[in-house]
Design an enzyme around this catalytic site. Structure first.
Site, PDB file in Angstrom:
ATOM      1  N   GLU A 159       0.804  -1.241   0.000  1.00 20.02           N
ATOM      2  CA  GLU A 159       0.000   0.000   0.000  1.00 20.02           C
ATOM      3  C   GLU A 159       0.829   1.281   0.000  1.00 20.02           C
ATOM      4  O   GLU A 159       0.561   2.210   0.753  1.00 20.02           O
ATOM      5  CB  GLU A 159      -0.956  -0.007   1.205  1.00 20.02           C
ATOM      6  CG  GLU A 159      -1.868  -1.208   1.197  1.00 20.02           C
ATOM      7  CD  GLU A 159      -2.800  -1.292   2.411  1.00 20.02           C
ATOM      8  OE1 GLU A 159      -2.731  -0.406   3.284  1.00 20.02           O
ATOM      9  OE2 GLU A 159      -3.585  -2.241   2.468  1.00 20.02           O
ATOM     10  N   ASN A 201       2.114  -5.178  -3.180  1.00 16.95           N
ATOM     11  CA  ASN A 201       0.707  -5.470  -2.920  1.00 16.95           C
ATOM     12  C   ASN A 201      -0.048  -4.171  -2.632  1.00 16.95           C
ATOM     13  O   ASN A 201       0.438  -3.322  -1.875  1.00 16.95           O
ATOM     14  CB  ASN A 201       0.645  -6.383  -1.677  1.00 16.95           C
ATOM     15  CG  ASN A 201      -0.714  -6.997  -1.430  1.00 16.95           C
ATOM     16  OD1 ASN A 201      -1.282  -7.621  -2.329  1.00 16.95           O
ATOM     17  ND2 ASN A 201      -1.240  -6.842  -0.221  1.00 16.95           N
ATOM     18  N   HIS A 238     -10.534  -5.725  -2.530  1.00 18.91           N
ATOM     19  CA  HIS A 238     -11.617  -5.530  -1.552  1.00 18.91           C
ATOM     20  C   HIS A 238     -12.719  -4.746  -2.257  1.00 18.91           C
ATOM     21  O   HIS A 238     -12.566  -3.545  -2.511  1.00 18.91           O
ATOM     22  CB  HIS A 238     -11.111  -4.734  -0.350  1.00 18.91           C
ATOM     23  CG  HIS A 238     -10.085  -5.471   0.463  1.00 18.91           C
ATOM     24  ND1 HIS A 238     -10.372  -6.629   1.152  1.00 18.91           N
ATOM     25  CD2 HIS A 238      -8.776  -5.219   0.699  1.00 18.91           C
ATOM     26  CE1 HIS A 238      -9.286  -7.047   1.783  1.00 18.91           C
ATOM     27  NE2 HIS A 238      -8.297  -6.206   1.519  1.00 18.91           N
ATOM     28  N   GLU A 267      -6.377 -10.561  -1.428  1.00 22.87           N
ATOM     29  CA  GLU A 267      -7.217 -10.345  -0.233  1.00 22.87           C
ATOM     30  C   GLU A 267      -8.676 -10.234  -0.635  1.00 22.87           C
ATOM     31  O   GLU A 267      -9.426  -9.399  -0.123  1.00 22.87           O
ATOM     32  CB  GLU A 267      -6.786  -9.063   0.501  1.00 22.87           C
ATOM     33  CG  GLU A 267      -5.319  -9.032   0.882  1.00 22.87           C
ATOM     34  CD  GLU A 267      -4.897  -7.766   1.622  1.00 22.87           C
ATOM     35  OE1 GLU A 267      -5.772  -6.984   2.070  1.00 22.87           O
ATOM     36  OE2 GLU A 267      -3.678  -7.552   1.755  1.00 22.87           O
ATOM     37  N   ASP A 269     -12.422  -9.986  -1.154  1.00 23.85           N
ATOM     38  CA  ASP A 269     -13.739 -10.064  -0.522  1.00 23.85           C
ATOM     39  C   ASP A 269     -14.656  -9.090  -1.233  1.00 23.85           C
ATOM     40  O   ASP A 269     -14.198  -8.079  -1.788  1.00 23.85           O
ATOM     41  CB  ASP A 269     -13.695  -9.849   0.997  1.00 23.85           C
ATOM     42  CG  ASP A 269     -13.048  -8.555   1.456  1.00 23.85           C
ATOM     43  OD1 ASP A 269     -12.836  -7.650   0.625  1.00 23.85           O
ATOM     44  OD2 ASP A 269     -12.751  -8.441   2.653  1.00 23.85           O
TER      45      ASP A 269
HETATM   46  O1  9MR Z   1      -7.983  -8.012   8.176  1.00 23.23           O
HETATM   47  C1  9MR Z   1      -7.033  -7.233   8.857  1.00 23.23           C
HETATM   48  C2  9MR Z   1      -7.667  -6.722  10.151  1.00 23.23           C
HETATM   49  O2  9MR Z   1      -7.876  -7.807  11.046  1.00 23.23           O
HETATM   50  C3  9MR Z   1      -6.760  -5.700  10.798  1.00 23.23           C
HETATM   51  O3  9MR Z   1      -7.423  -5.119  11.903  1.00 23.23           O
HETATM   52  C4  9MR Z   1      -6.389  -4.625   9.795  1.00 23.23           C
HETATM   53  C5  9MR Z   1      -5.439  -3.630  10.410  1.00 23.23           C
HETATM   54  O4  9MR Z   1      -4.846  -2.814   9.481  1.00 23.23           O
HETATM   55  O5  9MR Z   1      -5.758  -5.221   8.665  1.00 23.23           O
HETATM   56  C6  9MR Z   1      -6.634  -6.064   7.988  1.00 23.23           C
HETATM   57  O6  9MR Z   1      -5.998  -6.571   6.826  1.00 23.23           O
HETATM   58  C7  9MR Z   1      -5.634  -5.600   5.863  1.00 23.23           C
HETATM   59  C8  9MR Z   1      -4.418  -6.100   5.152  1.00 23.23           C
HETATM   60  O7  9MR Z   1      -3.398  -6.374   6.066  1.00 23.23           O
HETATM   61  C9  9MR Z   1      -3.929  -5.107   4.106  1.00 23.23           C
HETATM   62  N1  9MR Z   1      -4.976  -4.735   3.211  1.00 23.23           N
HETATM   63  C10 9MR Z   1      -6.220  -4.311   3.828  1.00 23.23           C
HETATM   64  C11 9MR Z   1      -6.713  -5.368   4.799  1.00 23.23           C
HETATM   65  C12 9MR Z   1      -8.062  -4.976   5.336  1.00 23.23           C
HETATM   66  O8  9MR Z   1      -7.971  -3.802   6.103  1.00 23.23           O
END
Ligand code: 9MR
Length: 460
Positions: A159, A201, A238, A267, A269
């Site tokens: 990111e 990513n 997402h 990732e 969804d």
């Molecule tokens: O799913 C993850 C969630 O449990 C955490 O609280 C969050 C914190 O930043 O991160 C989520 O996963 C993220 C991933 O690491 C990077 N891309 C976005 C995902 C959804 O926020």
């Protein structure tokens, strides 16, 4: 085992976001997979999920995860705040738990994530300049070294691009250490674990016409032209009603792949329900299957209730673990196959294995036959023949380094500690009468070693 793959699929998916894709198949007849991993394996791809360490004691969760998925991402446990909570004091307990669960169950692991502006430990958030750059590089080196040899692909940098119309980098403490921080992280990761694929990513990079997508594309093109070690690009994917699956998704994946990198959906969804959600999932799967270098798809959790945005019910299983319409559409699309673009041609022609087909002893015989071959992997089938009436069988498949079995179907595998010896047992009854046969299959990531696996068969 006997359902033939259709010879040709014409996309008849009216209303689908990725409408208009017409996929002509030229694949050999193959069994229809009854799980996501088996169906994806038929075209040499993986199907993965994010796993949370604190749910590994939930047997409904682990049963679904083990049955359906063959690639595992730690949802939070390998992030910077989890692995280096105090500077130079590393904490791998939960990450290791996920890796060992994955390996015990014959699955591969995507590492997520080595360097990121978010989820930094407190000590790092307060750093800047050279000390931050060095701390980041030390983190990349230490964590990639700890997991060396166990990671299929690392999200090295996550990111780093800005949302909106700029197409440029996101401001962050890491970015302020200099624009070259990303390539420095990739070089450190390559030095620490040369076998892992190294990915960039990001999210909101799905639509080809978005400035952020173009910004990432230009960076990857620049990295490839200058020899910065990058192997893959992860598309988080997402989606929701405000950010739907774009109709040009396959174009995005294909254009990135044309730069000479693998692409992965990392990732996935999609918020929603019913047939609308199912159609959007189908579109994403179809887009990946249409690009030969789209090597796999990972969904961001198992059940809706496991999701980071549970209220949007964005996953393939409901809170009780039942398969949703979206699951069925993904499975069917995987089984329909894909890949119109030819697989990347190996720079040197793939040598024909010279080891003769091995056979086992006892009252059953195991025989190897070759399946599809790709530049980095090949499929194989083992046929088990009962020489006498038998009530059960097990077969070992031994591969040679650096080979790794990365997917299996039509059987229940277990592994020895080296990861080289897989023991396959029948999923159901193994009873066969004299002369009867059954078969199972697997994908080997060969790492340049095309030798056939050796086999044994033991009957009971
Ligand atoms: O799913 C993850 C969630 O449990 C955490 O609280 C969050 C914190 O930043 O991160 C989520 O996963 C993220 C991933 O690491 C990077 N891309 C976005 C995902 C959804 O926020």
């Amino acid at each position: 085992m006997t359902t033939p793959r259709p010879g040709r699929l014409t996309a008849a998916i009216g209303g689908l976001a990725v409408a208009g894709l017409s996929v002509a198949l030229a694949l050999p007849a193959a069994a229809a997979g009854s799980t996501l991993q088996a169906a994806a394996s038929e075209s040499g791809r993986y199907f993965g999920t994010a796993i949370a360490a604190n749910r590994l004691s939930d047997s409904t969760y682990t049963t679904i995860a083990n049955r359906e998925f063959n690639m595992i991402t730690a949802e939070n446990e390998m992030k910077m705040d989890a692995t280096e909570p105090s500077q130079n004091q590393f904490s791998y307990g939960n990450g290791d738990r996920i890796v060992s669960w994955a390996r015990q169950n014959g699955k591969q692991v995507r590492g997520h994530a080595l360097a990121w502006h978010s989820q930094q430990p407190g000590w790092m958030q307060n750093m800047s300049g050279t000390s931050l750059r060095n701390a980041m590089l030390n983190h990349v080196t230490q964590v990639a070294t700890h997991y060396k040899g166990q990671i299929y692909a690392w999200d090295v940098v996550n990111e780093a691009f800005a949302d909106g119309s700029s197409g440029g980098r996101r401001d962050s403490n890491l970015q302020r250490t200099g624009n070259d921080w990303i390539e420095a992280a990739f070089r450190a990761a390559r030095a620490a674990d040369p076998a892992a694929k190294l990915c960039y990513n990001d999210y909101n990079t799905d639509n080809w016409s978005h400035a952020k997508t173009q910004g990432v594309y230009n960076m990857v093109r620049d990295f490839k032209s200058r020899g910065v070690p990058i192997d893959c690009v992860g598309f988080q994917a997402h989606f929701n009603s405000g950010n739907p699956v774009p109709s040009n998704y396959d174009t995005t994946l294909r254009n990135f792949a044309a730069l000479g990198v693998d692409v992965q959906i990392t990732e996935l969804d999609i918020e929603g329900s019913g047939s609308s959600q199912a159609q959007q999932y189908q579109g994403v799967v179809q887009a990946c299957l249409s690009v030969s270098r789209c090597t796999g798809i990972t969904v961001w959790g198992v059940r809706d209730s496991d999701s980071w945005r549970a209220s949007g019910t964005p996953l393939l299983f409901d809170g009780s673990g039942n398969k949703k319409a979206a699951y069925t559409s993904v499975l069917n699309q995987l089984n329909a196959g894909g890949t119109t673009t030819p697989n990347p041609t190996p720079t040197t022609p793939a040598p024909t294995p010279t080891t003769p087909p091995p056979t086992g002893g006892g009252s059953c015989t195991a025989t190897y036959s070759e399946g599809q071959k790709w530049s980095d992997r090949f499929n194989g089938t083992v046929t088990i023949r009962a020489n006498t009436n038998i009530s059960g069988w097990q077969s070992t498949v031994t591969v040679r380094n650096p080979q790794r079995i990365i997917a299996t179907w039509n059987g229940s595998p277990t592994w020895d500690s080296s990861g080289n010896v897989m023991t396959m047992r029948p999923s159901g009854s193994g009873a066969l009468s004299a002369g009867q046969t059954t078969s199972f299959g697997f994908t080997v990531q060969h790492g340049g070693n095309w030798t056939w696996p050796s086999l044994t068969c033991t009957a009971s």
